[in-house]
Design a protein around this motif. Structure first.
Motif, short mmCIF file in Angstrom:
data_model
loop_
_atom_site.label_atom_id
_atom_site.label_comp_id
_atom_site.label_asym_id
_atom_site.label_seq_id
_atom_site.Cartn_x
_atom_site.Cartn_y
_atom_site.Cartn_z
N TYR A 47 1.12 -1.01 0.11
CA TYR A 47 0.09 -0.46 -0.25
C TYR A 47 0.79 1.51 0.42
O TYR A 47 0.53 1.97 -1.02
CB TYR A 47 -1.06 0.12 1.57
N TRP A 48 1.89 0.75 0.69
CA TRP A 48 3.19 2.09 0.96
C TRP A 48 3.58 2.80 -0.66
O TRP A 48 3.21 3.65 -1.36
CB TRP A 48 4.11 1.83 1.99
N CYS A 49 3.81 1.92 -1.03
CA CYS A 49 4.28 2.28 -2.63
C CYS A 49 3.51 2.78 -3.91
O CYS A 49 3.62 3.95 -3.80
CB CYS A 49 5.57 0.50 -3.03
N TRP A 50 1.99 1.93 -3.52
CA TRP A 50 0.93 2.11 -4.29
C TRP A 50 0.19 3.88 -3.90
O TRP A 50 0.39 4.17 -5.07
CB TRP A 50 -0.21 1.39 -4.47
N SER A 51 0.55 4.10 -2.49
CA SER A 51 -0.19 5.36 -2.54
C SER A 51 0.82 6.10 -2.85
O SER A 51 0.37 7.63 -3.48
CB SER A 51 -0.35 5.71 -0.93
N ASN A 52 1.93 6.07 -2.88
CA ASN A 52 3.33 7.45 -2.94
C ASN A 52 2.86 7.61 -4.76
O ASN A 52 3.47 8.72 -4.27
CB ASN A 52 4.48 6.25 -2.47
N VAL A 53 2.89 6.50 -5.31
CA VAL A 53 2.85 6.97 -6.90
C VAL A 53 1.39 7.33 -6.44
O VAL A 53 1.64 9.10 -7.68
CB VAL A 53 2.25 5.52 -7.81
N GLN A 54 0.24 7.28 -5.84
CA GLN A 54 -0.99 7.93 -6.31
C GLN A 54 -0.64 9.46 -6.03
O GLN A 54 -1.79 10.41 -6.60
CB GLN A 54 -1.91 7.68 -5.71
N PHE A 55 0.32 9.90 -4.94
CA PHE A 55 0.22 10.99 -4.44
C PHE A 55 0.49 12.25 -4.94
O PHE A 55 0.81 12.93 -5.12
CB PHE A 55 0.63 10.85 -3.01
N LEU A 56 2.08 11.06 -5.50
CA LEU A 56 3.16 11.94 -6.52
C LEU A 56 1.71 12.45 -7.69
O LEU A 56 2.47 13.89 -8.08
CB LEU A 56 3.72 11.05 -7.21
N ARG A 57 1.27 11.94 -8.08
CA ARG A 57 0.10 11.72 -9.24
C ARG A 57 -0.84 13.31 -9.07
O ARG A 57 -1.28 14.17 -10.05
CB ARG A 57 -0.38 11.19 -9.99
N TRP A 58 -1.28 13.02 -7.82
CA TRP A 58 -2.40 13.58 -7.68
C TRP A 58 -2.62 15.48 -6.69
O TRP A 58 -2.70 16.39 -7.35
CB TRP A 58 -3.59 12.98 -7.42
N ILE A 59 -1.67 15.29 -6.45
CA ILE A 59 -0.41 15.60 -4.94
C ILE A 59 0.51 16.93 -5.84
O ILE A 59 0.48 18.01 -6.44
CB ILE A 59 -0.50 15.68 -4.26
N ALA A 60 1.46 16.32 -6.29
CA ALA A 60 2.98 17.04 -7.09
C ALA A 60 3.01 17.02 -8.40
O ALA A 60 3.28 17.87 -9.02
CB ALA A 60 3.98 15.83 -6.52
N GLY A 61 1.52 16.12 -9.10
CA GLY A 61 1.79 16.28 -10.70
C GLY A 61 3.05 15.26 -11.85
O GLY A 61 2.95 15.39 -12.52
#
Length: 267
Positions: A47-61
């Protein structure tokens, strides 16, 4: 692009990234002390790995694109990746099966984080010992392969700036020679977006690519050159393609020099 919006997005991302990393490390660390590796802690790591990819996409672009996973052979192998940012750690994770990351001792000594890392097959390396640390690392690497892991190593030992001159260590050569398994090189361009010591994460598409595996049994010097050539040539190509398609980040004089040098190296 002005720096204000990317700076705000970066700050928000780091709050989320660091906050959830601390919470997950504490949970996994406590469970590891009591029960060792469990399906629950492994699920949290995924989950940590998957969520970091999502956070990078939706928060940092920063979008993530990974290709070439078909080049990873079945069974034990070494995955040797270029290392330019923390993105490299969690972006390639989903494709590695049961990975055993080579981690510097300083990180393994952090309470909770170190306990969690050990329960998730991470292998400690004391870089202060230099070559003397390799025998201990090899013992752990043999054990990890025996557990069905794939060894994940960053051959340069630390994050490098995008398109910076390569600096490969001898640990990967010793590991290749002793473990006698295929090595899968990984090229990437993540440093253009999330650079080493950068205060801002820049929007864009970070790309990683698993390259064809290098077969075991080659002379050490032949293997070292094949690995370096494969990773550096493809990393240059991915990076120059991103530059040519247009970056949202400014290209400072240092990066401009590295880009020019990469163009001269291009075949």
């Amino acid at each position: 692009m002005t720096t204000v919006i990317p700076a705000i997005r970066t700050a928000v991302f780091y709050l989320v990234f660091i906050g959830q990393t601390a919470i997950i490390a504490i949970i996994i660390g406590i469970v590891a002390l009591i029960a060792g590796r469990t399906r629950f802690t492994w699920g949290l790591a995924k989950y940590w790995c998957w969520s970091n990819v999502q956070f990078l996409r939706w928060i940092a672009g920063v979008r993530t694109e990974i290709s070439g996973a078909e080049n990873i052979p079945p069974g034990g192998c070494i995955i040797a990746s270029k290392h330019q940012s923390d993105w490299d750690v969690f972006a390639i994770f989903p494709h590695t099966g049961r990975p055993a990351y080579i981690v510097k001792k300083e990180l393994m000594n952090i309470p909770f984080f170190g306990w969690a890392a050990r329960s998730l097959d991470c292998i400690e390396i004391d870089r202060k010992k230099g070559a003397e640390a390799i025998p201990e690392m090899m013992i752990e690497a043999h054990a990890a392969l025996g557990r069905g892991c794939r060894i994940v190593i960053f051959p340069e030992g630390t994050r490098k700036a995008a398109l910076a001159p390569a600096d490969y260590r001898q640990g990967i050569v010793r590991m290749y020679t002793e473990l006698n398994v295929p090595v899968v090189p990984v090229a990437l361009n993540s440093g253009l977006f999330w650079g080493r010591n950068s205060l801002i994460i820049w929007p864009g598409t970070a790309r990683g690519e698993f390259l064809p595996a290098i077969e075991p049994g080659l002379p050490p010097e032949v293997f070292a050159e094949r690995l370096r050539t494969a990773i550096e040539t493809r990393t240059d190509a991915l990076s120059l393609a991103a530059v040519d398609s247009g970056l949202s980040r400014p290209i400072d004089p240092s990066l401009a020099e590295r880009v020019a040098a990469a163009r001269q190296r291009a075949p």
